[in-house]
Write a protein that holds these residues in place. Structure first.
Motif, mmCIF file in Angstrom:
data_model
loop_
_atom_site.group_PDB
_atom_site.id
_atom_site.type_symbol
_atom_site.label_atom_id
_atom_site.label_comp_id
_atom_site.label_asym_id
_atom_site.label_seq_id
_atom_site.Cartn_x
_atom_site.Cartn_y
_atom_site.Cartn_z
ATOM 1 N N UNK A 195 18.929 -9.665 78.578
ATOM 2 C CA UNK A 195 19.400 -10.699 77.552
ATOM 3 C C UNK A 195 18.979 -10.447 76.117
ATOM 4 N N UNK A 196 18.084 -9.729 75.745
ATOM 5 C CA UNK A 196 17.740 -9.310 74.330
ATOM 6 C C UNK A 196 18.600 -8.052 73.779
ATOM 7 N N UNK A 197 18.481 -8.014 72.849
ATOM 8 C CA UNK A 197 19.488 -6.885 71.923
ATOM 9 C C UNK A 197 19.040 -5.646 72.832
ATOM 10 N N UNK A 198 17.873 -5.160 72.594
ATOM 11 C CA UNK A 198 17.306 -3.693 73.307
ATOM 12 C C UNK A 198 17.550 -3.514 74.717
ATOM 13 N N UNK A 199 17.275 -4.565 75.258
ATOM 14 C CA UNK A 199 17.752 -4.514 76.948
ATOM 15 C C UNK A 199 19.148 -4.468 77.197
ATOM 16 N N UNK A 222 18.141 -16.429 82.651
ATOM 17 C CA UNK A 222 18.876 -17.725 82.555
ATOM 18 C C UNK A 222 20.313 -17.120 82.266
ATOM 19 N N UNK A 223 21.219 -18.301 82.305
ATOM 20 C CA UNK A 223 22.758 -17.981 82.082
ATOM 21 C C UNK A 223 22.756 -17.693 80.776
ATOM 22 N N UNK A 224 21.981 -18.238 79.742
ATOM 23 C CA UNK A 224 22.073 -17.912 78.206
ATOM 24 C C UNK A 224 21.736 -16.360 78.129
ATOM 25 N N UNK A 225 20.989 -15.959 78.841
ATOM 26 C CA UNK A 225 20.675 -14.334 78.751
ATOM 27 C C UNK A 225 21.888 -13.586 79.310
ATOM 28 N N UNK A 226 22.521 -14.001 80.240
ATOM 29 C CA UNK A 226 23.809 -13.063 80.667
ATOM 30 C C UNK A 226 24.858 -13.274 79.568
#
Length: 109
Positions: A37-41, A71-75
Motif C-alpha cells: 500500500x506504500x509507494x515503494x511497495x 486495509x482497503x485503503x492500502x488496496x
C-alpha cells in the motif's frame, strides 16, 4: 607456452549451474509483496507484475505476484500508484490479500 596453457584453461572452465527463479523458468515461483500500500511497495509490486509476463524470469503463470495489505485503503493506494506509474496496470481482488498485521497468525499462510 605459458599463454597457450592459460587459453586452454579458460576454454575448459565449466560454467556453474544457474540459480534463482530464472534457473528453471518453467517452474514458476510464488512472489508476495508485504506492505504494497506504500509507494515503494506498490512500485516493487508493479515491477514484479510486469516481470511476470516475461518467460525467462520464472515469475508468473498461474501464480501471479500478490500484495499483502492491511486495509482497503492500502488496496486503493496500490492501484493509484500502479495506474500512475505503470500503463494499464491494475491489482484485482485476487492479487490483494488483506491482513491484520497485529496478529501473527493472520500473516503466516
Amino acid at each position: 607456452l605459458n599463454n597457450d596453457i592459460l587459453v586452454v584453461r579458460a576454454l575448459s572452465m565449466q560454467v556453474g549451474k544457474p540459480r534463482g527463479s530464472a534457473a528453471t523458468p518453467i517452474q514458476k515461483q510464488k512472489v508476495a509483496v508485504c506492505g504494497a500500500g506504500g509507494y515503494l511497495g506498490a512500485n516493487i509490486f508493479g515491477y514484479l507484475q510486469r516481470c511476470s509476463g516475461l518467460f525467462g524470469t520464472g515469475i508468473g503463470g498461474t501464480s501471479v505476484p500478490r500484495s499483502i495489505c492491511s486495509s482497503a485503503i492500502s488496496a486503493v493506494a496500490l492501484n493509484s500508484v500502479l495506474s500512475k506509474n505503470f500503463v494499464l496496470a491494475f491489482a484485482g481482488e485476487d492479487q490483494i490479500k488483506l491482513t491484520n498485521f497485529a496478529d501473527v497468525d493472520s500473516i503466516l499462510p
